[in-house]
Design an enzyme around this catalytic site. Structure first.
Site, PDB file in Angstrom:
ATOM      1  N   HIS A  92      55.622 159.751  -0.617  1.00 14.67           N
ATOM      2  CA  HIS A  92      54.208 159.343  -0.461  1.00 14.67           C
ATOM      3  C   HIS A  92      53.414 160.467   0.216  1.00 14.67           C
ATOM      4  O   HIS A  92      52.891 160.301   1.328  1.00 14.67           O
ATOM      5  CB  HIS A  92      54.177 158.066   0.377  1.00 14.67           C
ATOM      6  CG  HIS A  92      52.905 157.291   0.344  1.00 14.67           C
ATOM      7  ND1 HIS A  92      51.662 157.852   0.578  1.00 14.67           N
ATOM      8  CD2 HIS A  92      52.675 155.967   0.127  1.00 14.67           C
ATOM      9  CE1 HIS A  92      50.745 156.916   0.517  1.00 14.67           C
ATOM     10  NE2 HIS A  92      51.327 155.763   0.243  1.00 14.67           N
ATOM     11  N   GLU A 108      51.730 161.336  -5.134  1.00 14.60           N
ATOM     12  CA  GLU A 108      53.071 160.858  -4.832  1.00 14.60           C
ATOM     13  C   GLU A 108      53.997 161.002  -6.041  1.00 14.60           C
ATOM     14  O   GLU A 108      53.660 160.584  -7.145  1.00 14.60           O
ATOM     15  CB  GLU A 108      53.010 159.396  -4.400  1.00 14.60           C
ATOM     16  CG  GLU A 108      51.997 159.145  -3.294  1.00 14.60           C
ATOM     17  CD  GLU A 108      51.790 157.666  -3.024  1.00 14.60           C
ATOM     18  OE1 GLU A 108      52.776 156.905  -3.139  1.00 14.60           O
ATOM     19  OE2 GLU A 108      50.656 157.265  -2.718  1.00 14.60           O
TER      20      GLU A 108
END
Length: 307
Positions: free
Chosen positions: A175, A279
C-alpha cells in the site's frame, strides 16, 4: 517520536560490524532498522515489516510519504511508507469485525537474514511471527516472508507459502504512499484501456481512457494489469517508475480534503496533497489461490528518473 540509543539485541544474525544497519527502539517499545549505504537511506519498522522511508542519495526529496501525525503504537498501523496488506485487501470478505486490509501490517516480524550485495545494495529478509491473534484470524498454517533490497532502486518481494494440506486464497497489497509536489498537478501513465472498480462510486466498473489525473477523492482498483506505472511530477522534476510481477491489480488512492480531515493520523492541513498511493496488489477477482506446498511471490521495484 522519541528514539533511544541503538539496540543491537533484536537479532543475533546482524553483526556489530555491519555499518550499513542500525537498530533503534522508541519509547513505546517499537523497533526499527535504519539503513545508510552508498546509494540510499531507509527506515523499516519491525512491526508490520513496514518500510517507512527510502530516499536515494541522488534525490533532494523523499520518495515515500510519511504522515507527520503517524501513530507509533503497538498494534496500530503507521500512516505512510509501505504498509503490507495481507491476507485480504479491503474489508474481510465474511467478517466485518476484522481489521480492514488484514493483520500483517500490525503483527511483529523478525529479521532472519541480511547481506550487502555485490552491487552495494542492502538486502533484508523478514518473516512474520504468528501470535495468537493472527491464528484466530487465519487458522491454516502459512509462512509470510518479505525481502527488501535498498539501493538506488527499492525492491520489495512478498512471499506467501502455503503450509496447509489444502489450497487457500489471499488478497494482498503493498500500500505504497509516494511523496509528490501536489496531487492535483501530477499524472500517472500505464493504465490506458484498463478496467477498474471505482470505490467512490460503489465499485462501479469503468475503463480508463487516458492518463490518470486528480481533482477529487480517488479510490480505484485497476484489474487484470501487470503494466508498469509512472508517476510524472514536473514540479519535482522527476518520474517514479513502478515495475511489478506476481500482481494483477494496481490500486490508486487519495482521500482528498474532506476525508483527510476525518483521519486523525493523516497529517497537518493539506498534507494529503503531497501524497498519492499507487499499490501493487492482488485484489477483488485477482485474489490468488495458492496450492499446498507452493509459494506465491508478489514483487515491486521503484525507480526514480529525472525529467
Amino acid at each position: 517520536m522519541t528514539q533511544t540509543s541503538a539496540v543491537n539485541k533484536i537479532n543475533p544474525l546482524v553483526e556489530a560490524g555491519n555499518h550499513h544497519l542500525r537498530f533503534i527502539r522508541d519509547d513505546s517499545g517499537l523497533d526499527y532498522i535504519e539503513i545508510d549505504n552508498d546509494f540510499a537511506t531507509a527506515k523499516i519498522a519491525l512491526q508490520g515489516a513496514h518500510v517507512m522511508a527510502w530516499q536515494p542519495k541522488s534525490q533532494q526529496h523523499p520518495v515515500l510519504w510519511l504522515s507527520s501525525n503517524a501513530r507509533y503504537v503497538q498494534g496500530r498501523s503507521i500512516r505512510g511508507g509501505i504498509p503490507v496488506c495481507w491476507p485480504w485487501f479491503g474489508a474481510h470478505p465474511t467478517d466485518s469485525t476484522l481489521c480492514p486490509h488484514g493483520f500483517a501490517r500490525v503483527m511483529p516480524w523478525q529479521l532472519v537474514d541480511t547481506e550487502t550485495l555485490n552491487s552495494g545494495a542492502t538486502r533484508l529478509v523478514l518473516q512474520m511471527l504468528e501470535p495468537a491473534e493472527s491464528k484466530r484470524q487465519l487458522s491454516y498454517p502459512h509462512l509470510l516472508t518479505i525481502t527488501i533490497t535498498i539501493g538506488d532502486t527499492l525492491r520489495v518481494d512478498l512471499a506467501t507459502t502455503n503450509k496447509a494440506d489444502h489450497p487457500f486464497m489471499v488478497g494482498e497489497a503493498l500500500h505504497t504512499y509516494f511523496h509528490v509536489s501536489d496531487v492535483s498537478t501530477i499524472h500517472i501513465t500505464g493504465l490506458d484501456d484498463t478496467l477498474y472498480a471505482d470505490k467512490v462510486f460503489n465499485y462501479e466498473r469503468r475503463v480508463e481512457r487516458d492518463d490518470v489525473r486528480f481533482d477529487g477523492e480517488f479510490d480505484r482498483v485497476y484489474l487484470n494489469t501487470t503494466a508498469d506505472c509512472v508517476i510524472h511530477d514536473a514540479n519535482l522534476n522527476r518520474e517514479i517508475r513502478i515495475s511489478k510481477s506476481g500482481s494483477e491489480s494496481t490500486v490508486i488512492w487519495n482521500p482528498w480534503a474532506e476525508k483527510a480531515e476525518q483521519m486523525a493520523d493523516m497529517g497537518a492541513a493539506d498534507e494529503w496533497r503531497q501524497m498519492i498511493c499507487v499499490e501493487t496488489a492482488n485484489a477483488l477477482e485477482n485474489s490468488v489461490v495458492i496450492s499446498p506446498g507452493r509459494t506465491h511471490i508478489m514483487s515491486v521495484e521503484y525507480r526514480v528518473e529525472s525529467l
